[in-house]
Design an enzyme around this catalytic site. Structure first.
Site, PDB file in Angstrom:
ATOM      1  N   LYS A  46       2.069  22.844 -37.310  1.00 46.30           N
ATOM      2  CA  LYS A  46       1.303  21.620 -37.078  1.00 46.30           C
ATOM      3  C   LYS A  46      -0.113  21.953 -36.642  1.00 46.30           C
ATOM      4  O   LYS A  46      -1.097  21.361 -37.117  1.00 46.30           O
ATOM      5  CB  LYS A  46       1.972  20.766 -36.007  1.00 46.30           C
ATOM      6  CG  LYS A  46       1.190  19.502 -35.644  1.00 46.30           C
ATOM      7  CD  LYS A  46       1.458  19.012 -34.249  1.00 46.30           C
ATOM      8  CE  LYS A  46       0.825  19.900 -33.199  1.00 46.30           C
ATOM      9  NZ  LYS A  46       0.970  19.375 -31.822  1.00 46.30           N
ATOM     10  N   GLU A  72       4.458  25.402 -25.358  1.00 46.47           N
ATOM     11  CA  GLU A  72       5.361  24.652 -26.224  1.00 46.47           C
ATOM     12  C   GLU A  72       6.799  25.154 -26.116  1.00 46.47           C
ATOM     13  O   GLU A  72       7.745  24.444 -26.457  1.00 46.47           O
ATOM     14  CB  GLU A  72       4.911  24.748 -27.681  1.00 46.47           C
ATOM     15  CG  GLU A  72       3.515  24.229 -27.947  1.00 46.47           C
ATOM     16  CD  GLU A  72       2.464  25.306 -27.762  1.00 46.47           C
ATOM     17  OE1 GLU A  72       2.792  26.401 -27.252  1.00 46.47           O
ATOM     18  OE2 GLU A  72       1.303  25.062 -28.124  1.00 46.47           O
TER      19      GLU A  72
END
Length: 433
Positions: A25, A315
């Site tokens: 992403k 993350e």
């Protein structure tokens, strides 16, 4: 599968699987923006197809680019907005919210930004103040958050600016990406606590250079000074790497089950924080090997308790916390205080959900402390996702060793990984993809 409630499959033994993951992403959205700012059409190959990237494509279309999608490839033709006043929906995508305002300022339009309710709570004030200092007119309600309107004039003077980017590395990347198009470029200085996710700024710098920009970076292990000179951009024909952050839960599965997981096409040299990811996986007890099939992580059957600074790979904090709940000793994760302002307060959310299973997770000012305890899913209990894709992944990792975990609002994982549950169930079955 019920799109709202998903029973995370329990492992019946060590998992064995080979997987191919979708594109990154972070790289996808940077590539799309650089393509939109280029002097000629570009092709982006292997991009991620997910909500965050669809929002970026929609925003760039509103700002004038023509984008033709061909599966996971897109052709991008730069252009200008069709009207004098347009609206951008950022959803809950931090990259769209923080990368697009500078791009909007380069258009001759008034661009109104808004998004999901949670996005209105996420920090963007430092970016708006920095853009104002660089000559951009912005109208907001004084909270330093969505909604706001960028009054584009077709150009941005640019120059030197100082901001506190300790809330998100995206605040720096949001200035750097558009800076070659500023009249005087930009000289960004960070002032404040250390910037998290520094590898994402390094990603921005490398992608800018590959597109022809002149970028200088301050000295030191954690630089706080970046200079981008004005000039032309040409992204050209660009291929997106697999998303290594989204590989995290699958690598975690090898640790939790004592199994083996291979990720196809793991890059030899990556724009992402590949080394930091593998370092923490190794510290937890995994072994790493490269072969013709890709990169393989194998668990030993014993998970080590560790102390780790996750500032560069925040993350992975939630799935790693799930792994630590099964470890042989306590773990402490630091450097992730800023994740309280992401899709949800991630530290509070994971602590609450693991503790509801009988765990012992304590919130720290900058992280979490995890003391392993026997876990059990009580009858009727559901694992709340808090509209956060990383919480879905954390619940999946826990479900490997805690039968009966049901994750609520599992569809929110589509923000960055629409096929996550399909691949995860295949992983537990031992499918290859």
């Amino acid at each position: 599968m019920d799109s709202g409630r998903w029973r995370a499959p329990a492992a019946q033994g060590p998992v064995r699987a080979t997987l191919r993951l979708p594109g990154s992403k972070s790289i996808t959205n940077r590539a799309l923006i650089l393509a939109a700012l280029s002097d000629s059409p570009s092709v982006v190959r292997g991009l991620l197809k997910a909500r965050d990237t669809s929002l970026a494509i929609g925003a760039l279309h509103v700002l004038g680019s023509t984008i033709h999608e061909r599966g996971t490839d897109v052709d991008v033709h730069p252009g200008a907005p069709a009207g004098a006043a347009v609206r951008v929906d950022v959803g809950n995508a931090g990259t769209v919210m923080r990368f697009l305002p500078a791009v909007a300022a380069l258009t001759p339009a008034d661009v109104a930004f808004d998004g999901d309710p949670r996005a209105r709570e996420r920090p963007v004030g430092a970016l708006l103040s920095a853009l104002r200092a660089l000559g951009v007119s912005i109208e907001d309600d004084g909270r330093g958050a969505l909604p706001f309107t960028v009054h584009g004039t077709g150009s941005v003077p640019g120059g030197p600016v100082t901001l506190d980017a300790s809330g998100s590395s995206q605040l720096v990347s949001g200035l750097l990406l558009a800076a070659p198009r500023f009249t005087d470029g930009v000289e960004v200085r960070h002032s404040g606590p250390p910037v998290p996710s520094l590898p994402h700024i390094e990603m921005t710098v490398r992608m800018l250079r590959d597109a022809g920009a002149s970028v200088e970076v301050g000295a030191g292990a954690r630089p706080d000074h970046w200079v981008v000179r004005p000039g032309r951009l040409n992204l050209g024909d660009f291929t997106v790497e697999p998303d290594l952050s989204n590989a995290g839960p699958f690598l975690a599965a090898a640790l939790v089950t004592g199994g083996s997981v291979t990720i196809r096409d793991w890059p030899l040299v990556s724009l992402q924080a590949a080394d930091a990811i593998l370092d923490v996986i190794t510290a937890l007890g995994g072994s790493v090997a490269r072969g013709d099939s890709g990169l393989t992580v194998t668990g030993s059957g014993v998970i080590n308790g560790i102390d780790a600074d996750l500032r560069d790979i925040p993350e992975l904090c939630l799935p790693l916390t799930s792994v630590a709940a099964f470890a042989s000793g306590p773990s402490t994760f630091t450097g992730v205080g800023h994740t309280r302002a992401q899709e949800t307060d991630r530290l509070a959310a994971i602590a609450k959900e693991i503790n509801a299973l009988g765990g012992d997770v304590t919130e720290l000012p900058d992280g979490l402390s995890v003391t392993p305890r026997p876990l059990r899913a009580p009858a009727g209990h559901a694992f709340e996702s808090y509209d956060d894709h990383r919480m879905v992944m954390a619940g999946a990792v826990l479900g490997l060793g805690v039968p009966g975990i049901e994750v609520l609002n599992v569809a929110t994982v589509g923000k960055t990984f629409p096929d996550f549950t399909t691949l995860w169930e295949g992983l537990v079955r031992g499918d290859d993809s």
